[in-house]
Design a protein around this motif. Structure first.
Motif, mmCIF file in Angstrom:
data_model
loop_
_atom_site.group_PDB
_atom_site.id
_atom_site.type_symbol
_atom_site.label_atom_id
_atom_site.label_comp_id
_atom_site.label_asym_id
_atom_site.label_seq_id
_atom_site.Cartn_x
_atom_site.Cartn_y
_atom_site.Cartn_z
ATOM 1 N N LYS A 1 0.877 -1.251 -0.107
ATOM 2 C CA LYS A 1 -0.223 0.190 0.002
ATOM 3 C C LYS A 1 0.956 1.160 -0.130
ATOM 4 O O LYS A 1 0.570 2.315 -0.707
ATOM 5 N N GLU A 2 2.016 1.374 0.905
ATOM 6 C CA GLU A 2 2.831 2.526 0.729
ATOM 7 C C GLU A 2 3.338 2.703 -0.356
ATOM 8 O O GLU A 2 3.547 3.847 -0.903
ATOM 9 N N VAL A 3 3.897 1.622 -1.141
ATOM 10 C CA VAL A 3 4.539 1.903 -2.381
ATOM 11 C C VAL A 3 3.515 2.278 -3.427
ATOM 12 O O VAL A 3 3.690 3.384 -4.229
ATOM 13 N N SER A 4 2.483 1.813 -3.262
ATOM 14 C CA SER A 4 1.358 2.166 -4.234
ATOM 15 C C SER A 4 1.007 3.442 -4.089
ATOM 16 O O SER A 4 0.698 4.351 -5.015
ATOM 17 N N GLU A 5 0.673 4.386 -2.908
ATOM 18 C CA GLU A 5 0.594 5.349 -2.566
ATOM 19 C C GLU A 5 1.590 6.298 -3.265
ATOM 20 O O GLU A 5 1.376 7.282 -3.746
ATOM 21 N N ILE A 6 2.853 6.002 -3.081
ATOM 22 C CA ILE A 6 3.929 6.941 -3.860
ATOM 23 C C ILE A 6 3.822 6.981 -5.186
ATOM 24 O O ILE A 6 3.851 7.973 -5.890
ATOM 25 N N LEU A 7 3.787 5.541 -5.921
ATOM 26 C CA LEU A 7 3.523 5.628 -7.227
ATOM 27 C C LEU A 7 2.544 6.338 -7.863
ATOM 28 O O LEU A 7 2.490 7.100 -8.933
ATOM 29 N N GLN A 8 1.161 6.246 -6.951
ATOM 30 C CA GLN A 8 -0.056 6.924 -7.566
ATOM 31 C C GLN A 8 0.269 8.538 -7.563
ATOM 32 O O GLN A 8 -0.006 9.179 -8.361
ATOM 33 N N LYS A 9 0.900 8.902 -6.324
ATOM 34 C CA LYS A 9 1.054 10.269 -6.345
ATOM 35 C C LYS A 9 2.044 10.959 -7.611
ATOM 36 O O LYS A 9 1.638 12.049 -7.775
ATOM 37 N N GLN A 10 3.065 9.943 -7.450
ATOM 38 C CA GLN A 10 3.982 10.490 -8.716
ATOM 39 C C GLN A 10 3.174 10.489 -9.976
ATOM 40 O O GLN A 10 3.466 11.444 -10.701
ATOM 41 N N THR A 11 2.383 9.453 -10.201
ATOM 42 C CA THR A 11 1.812 9.485 -11.530
ATOM 43 C C THR A 11 0.928 10.775 -11.643
ATOM 44 O O THR A 11 0.706 11.132 -12.723
ATOM 45 N N LEU A 12 0.044 11.035 -10.697
ATOM 46 C CA LEU A 12 -0.819 11.816 -10.669
ATOM 47 C C LEU A 12 0.084 13.299 -10.830
ATOM 48 O O LEU A 12 -0.775 14.306 -11.476
ATOM 49 N N LYS A 13 1.198 13.470 -10.395
ATOM 50 C CA LYS A 13 1.911 14.918 -10.655
ATOM 51 C C LYS A 13 2.258 14.804 -11.968
ATOM 52 O O LYS A 13 2.229 15.976 -12.605
ATOM 53 N N ALA A 14 2.614 13.798 -12.640
ATOM 54 C CA ALA A 14 2.995 13.734 -14.101
ATOM 55 C C ALA A 14 1.650 13.993 -15.088
ATOM 56 O O ALA A 14 2.029 14.726 -15.890
#
Length: 191
Positions: A115-128
């Protein structure tokens, strides 16, 4: 009086990032980290936490590097569609140079189970996605991109396409094929 660290925190974090990058999270052992980072186990735990904590720090460090790359590439042009092309092309160049991507590896290895990795990846994806969406909206406003296109959906597609550039190069190690994939992705933002 506490003992001072006798190593560079950021340098050792980069070393850890690189081993996670090469081997993946699950295949990397604490012994791999201790040996590669060349610090003792207790120093590793004191400075970075456990393996998972160290991975999260490494992934965040890698993402900061990618943020800087995207921002610098986008700023090379004031024309929004050209700025997007610059970002995409910078990913192509990174894929050829690095031949790997910690972000892409993490999506496929951990996003469904951590979950923590997924949240980091989602946050970065949404930023891009926000970066691309913003640029696409600017292009629409100035008339260089079709007004009827859904910029948010296209921005999501473009970001997922960045992963496909790495995916193509990792699987086939073929610069020509990777460049063709990159050019097809860039072709999606024609008028």
């Amino acid at each position: 009086m506490p003992r001072n660290k006798d190593f560079d925190y950021d340098d050792k974090l980069k070393t850890a990032r690189d081993i996670f990058w090469k081997k993946g999270y699950n295949a990397t052992t604490m012994n791999d980290l201790v040996d590669t980072m060349q610090i003792n186990r207790s120093s590793l735990y004191l400075a970075y936490g456990n393996k998972h904590d160290l991975f999260l720090k490494s992934l965040s460090n890698y993402i900061q590097k990618k943020d800087k790359q995207y921002t610098q590439a986008a700023k090379k042009s004031e024309e929004p569609l050209e700025a997007i092309r610059n970002v995409i092309y910078s990913v192509f160049e990174s894929a050829l140079q690095d031949n790997n991507c910690l972000f892409t590896n993490s999506v496929f290895e951990l996003a469904l189970t951590d979950k923590e990795v997924s949240e980091i990846l989602q946050k970065q994806t949404l930023k891009a996605v926000a970066l691309f969406d913003n640029l696409l909206k600017q292009a629409q406003a100035e008339g260089s991109f079709a007004a009827d296109k859904n910029t948010l959906a296209l921005a999501h597609f473009l970001v997922s396409g960045l992963v496909s550039i790495y995916n193509t190069h990792i699987l086939f190690n073929d610069a020509k094929l990777t460049k063709q994939t990159t050019e097809i992705l860039m072709g999606t933002i024609r008028m």
